[in-house]
Design an enzyme around this catalytic site. Structure first.
Site, PDB file in Angstrom:
ATOM      1  N   ASP A  14       0.816  -1.223   0.000  1.00 50.61           N
ATOM      2  CA  ASP A  14       0.000   0.000   0.000  1.00 50.61           C
ATOM      3  C   ASP A  14       0.847   1.270   0.000  1.00 50.61           C
ATOM      4  O   ASP A  14       0.301   2.376   0.098  1.00 50.61           O
ATOM      5  CB  ASP A  14      -0.922   0.025   1.235  1.00 50.61           C
ATOM      6  CG  ASP A  14      -2.259  -0.685   0.994  1.00 50.61           C
ATOM      7  OD1 ASP A  14      -2.689  -0.784  -0.179  1.00 50.61           O
ATOM      8  OD2 ASP A  14      -2.868  -1.127   1.992  1.00 50.61           O
ATOM      9  N   ARG A  66       0.582  -1.791   7.693  1.00 45.81           N
ATOM     10  CA  ARG A  66       1.115  -0.557   7.105  1.00 45.81           C
ATOM     11  C   ARG A  66       2.061   0.204   8.037  1.00 45.81           C
ATOM     12  O   ARG A  66       2.606   1.245   7.637  1.00 45.81           O
ATOM     13  CB  ARG A  66      -0.030   0.383   6.664  1.00 45.81           C
ATOM     14  CG  ARG A  66      -0.906  -0.198   5.559  1.00 45.81           C
ATOM     15  CD  ARG A  66      -1.782   0.877   4.895  1.00 45.81           C
ATOM     16  NE  ARG A  66      -1.006   1.821   4.093  1.00 45.81           N
ATOM     17  CZ  ARG A  66      -1.513   2.895   3.501  1.00 45.81           C
ATOM     18  NH1 ARG A  66      -2.793   3.181   3.630  1.00 45.81           N
ATOM     19  NH2 ARG A  66      -0.747   3.703   2.788  1.00 45.81           N
ATOM     20  N   ARG A  75      -9.607   5.678  10.909  1.00 45.74           N
ATOM     21  CA  ARG A  75      -8.155   5.533  10.950  1.00 45.74           C
ATOM     22  C   ARG A  75      -7.508   6.489  11.947  1.00 45.74           C
ATOM     23  O   ARG A  75      -6.963   6.071  12.962  1.00 45.74           O
ATOM     24  CB  ARG A  75      -7.569   5.750   9.542  1.00 45.74           C
ATOM     25  CG  ARG A  75      -8.099   4.764   8.499  1.00 45.74           C
ATOM     26  CD  ARG A  75      -7.646   3.344   8.780  1.00 45.74           C
ATOM     27  NE  ARG A  75      -8.122   2.394   7.797  1.00 45.74           N
ATOM     28  CZ  ARG A  75      -7.510   2.103   6.651  1.00 45.74           C
ATOM     29  NH1 ARG A  75      -6.402   2.712   6.317  1.00 45.74           N
ATOM     30  NH2 ARG A  75      -8.019   1.204   5.830  1.00 45.74           N
ATOM     31  N   HIS A 115     -11.153   7.272   4.862  1.00 43.62           N
ATOM     32  CA  HIS A 115     -10.250   8.420   5.023  1.00 43.62           C
ATOM     33  C   HIS A 115     -10.999   9.679   4.562  1.00 43.62           C
ATOM     34  O   HIS A 115     -11.811   9.604   3.623  1.00 43.62           O
ATOM     35  CB  HIS A 115      -9.007   8.297   4.119  1.00 43.62           C
ATOM     36  CG  HIS A 115      -7.921   7.404   4.625  1.00 43.62           C
ATOM     37  ND1 HIS A 115      -7.250   6.530   3.798  1.00 43.62           N
ATOM     38  CD2 HIS A 115      -7.373   7.259   5.860  1.00 43.62           C
ATOM     39  CE1 HIS A 115      -6.329   5.882   4.511  1.00 43.62           C
ATOM     40  NE2 HIS A 115      -6.379   6.304   5.756  1.00 43.62           N
ATOM     41  N   CYS A 166      -5.060   9.725  -3.076  1.00 44.28           N
ATOM     42  CA  CYS A 166      -4.323   8.777  -2.225  1.00 44.28           C
ATOM     43  C   CYS A 166      -2.887   8.594  -2.708  1.00 44.28           C
ATOM     44  O   CYS A 166      -1.992   8.329  -1.906  1.00 44.28           O
ATOM     45  CB  CYS A 166      -4.991   7.406  -2.229  1.00 44.28           C
ATOM     46  SG  CYS A 166      -6.664   7.391  -1.613  1.00 44.28           S
TER      47      CYS A 166
HETATM   48  N1  ARG Z   1      -5.368   0.067   1.105  1.00 45.81           N
HETATM   49  C1  ARG Z   1      -5.087   1.343   1.677  1.00 45.81           C
HETATM   50  C2  ARG Z   1      -5.653   1.414   3.076  1.00 45.81           C
HETATM   51  O1  ARG Z   1      -6.715   0.906   3.308  1.00 45.81           O
HETATM   52  C3  ARG Z   1      -5.619   2.437   0.816  1.00 45.81           C
HETATM   53  C4  ARG Z   1      -5.235   3.804   1.287  1.00 45.81           C
HETATM   54  C5  ARG Z   1      -5.888   4.909   0.497  1.00 45.81           C
HETATM   55  N2  ARG Z   1      -5.318   6.159   0.817  1.00 45.81           N
HETATM   56  C6  ARG Z   1      -6.011   7.295   1.024  1.00 45.81           C
HETATM   57  N3  ARG Z   1      -5.350   8.396   1.182  1.00 45.81           N
HETATM   58  N4  ARG Z   1      -7.315   7.310   1.100  1.00 45.81           N
HETATM   59  O2  ARG Z   1      -5.050   1.937   3.979  1.00 45.81           O
END
Ligand code: ARG
Length: 284
Positions: free
Chosen positions: A82, A107, A153, A182, A276
């Site tokens: 990612d 991550r 998040r 997000h 993203c």
């Molecule tokens: N697979 C990643 C996650 O879920 C995607 C992140 C997308 N990034 C963003 N800035 N919205 O963390």
């Protein structure tokens, strides 16, 4: 013609728009894959075409360059599929860097990897945060203010930490739809005082705050939000967004912006698109 001389406004009567050249940080999706599931878009059982992801990403980077923006690159790290989603790597305001601390173990190593890039590139005012925050995925600058997402998040306590560090007003907004986990999947900044967003992604209280702060905002339809039309980048004139977001494209044109549709279908399989992939470092 220098970028700053490009004045938009396809319709008479719409405001004259001016593009500001930006410095952007991106990460080639060389090791991109969907090997775990941390948002509803991710289906590890479905195949991913990494070469196609790289191609689509190259086209985005080229588009930025052709508009006069500077694209800096961070080396992708194997085992961090990612990492292409550079927006999550940190938050940069006035050259100050708030490092990212990720919610999910898959991550977490990205935080130090991005931080290392900033340190090696001469950024001196850098904060390793106390609270979880996923960078510019949840922090968006609108003029002097910062809009901050929470709910999935970024820890809400991070918002106070960011306000203290940057010395800018931070407005907390709470997300409620897991597909829009997000802030940058539910809201995009168009200019120092204009945004577009999808109200249903937010709690009633956050919706009321957005209405009060931005009464003239562009509101996205359910359809445009569902194709990640709000995961967009704007330089004040040109707005790069997923080409499937046809309603937003029309609304932006109407307001004198120059919407540019992009194809990032492979990256959408991980729940990401234009914004993203783009960490904004500031004006060029
Ligand atoms: N697979 C990643 C996650 O879920 C995607 C992140 C997308 N990034 C963003 N800035 N919205 O963390």
């Amino acid at each position: 013609m220098p970028l700053t001389d490009v004045i938009g406004g396809p319709r008479p009567g719409t405001p004259a728009r001016r593009a500001t050249p930006r410095r952007l940080l991106m990460c080639r999706p060389q090791h991109f894959d969907v090997s775990y599931r941390i948002n509803p878009w991710m289906h590890p059982e479905k195949p991913v075409d990494t070469d196609l992801a790289v191609l689509q990403w190259e086209q985005l980077a080229e588009q930025y360059r052709s508009l006069g923006h500077t694209v800096e690159l961070i080396d992708p790290v194997e085992g961090l599929p990612d990492m292409v989603f550079a927006a999550n790597g940190a938050t940069v305001v006035d050259g100050k860097v708030l490092a990212a601390r990720f919610r999910h173990a898959q991550r977490t190593a990205e935080g130090p990897a991005y931080l290392d890039w900033f340190v090696r590139n001469g950024y001196q005012d850098v904060l390793w945060p106390e609270f979880i925050n996923e960078g510019e995925g949840d922090y968006l600058q609108v003029g002097r203010r910062i809009l901050a997402g929470t709910g999935f998040r970024t820890d809400q306590r991070s918002h106070a930490e960011a306000q203290e560090f940057f010395g800018r007003p931070v407005t907390s907004l709470t997300l409620v739809n897991p597909n829009h986990y997000h802030l940058d999947t539910a809201l995009a900044v168009l200019s120092p005082d204009e945004i577009m967003y999808w109200p249903a992604a937010f709690t009633p209280g956050s919706r009321a705050v957005l209405r009060e702060m931005f009464p003239d905002a562009v509101l996205a339809s359910d359809e445009d939000a569902a194709v990640f039309g709000l995961n967009a980048f704007s330089d004040g004139l040109n707005v790069l967004l997923p080409s499937a977001a046809t309603g937003l494209i029309a609304a932006l044109r109407e307001r004198g912006f120059n919407p540019i549709g992009t194809e990032l279908g492979e990256l959408l399989k991980a729940g990401g698109s234009v914004k993203c992939c783009t960490l904004e470092l500031g004006d060029a």
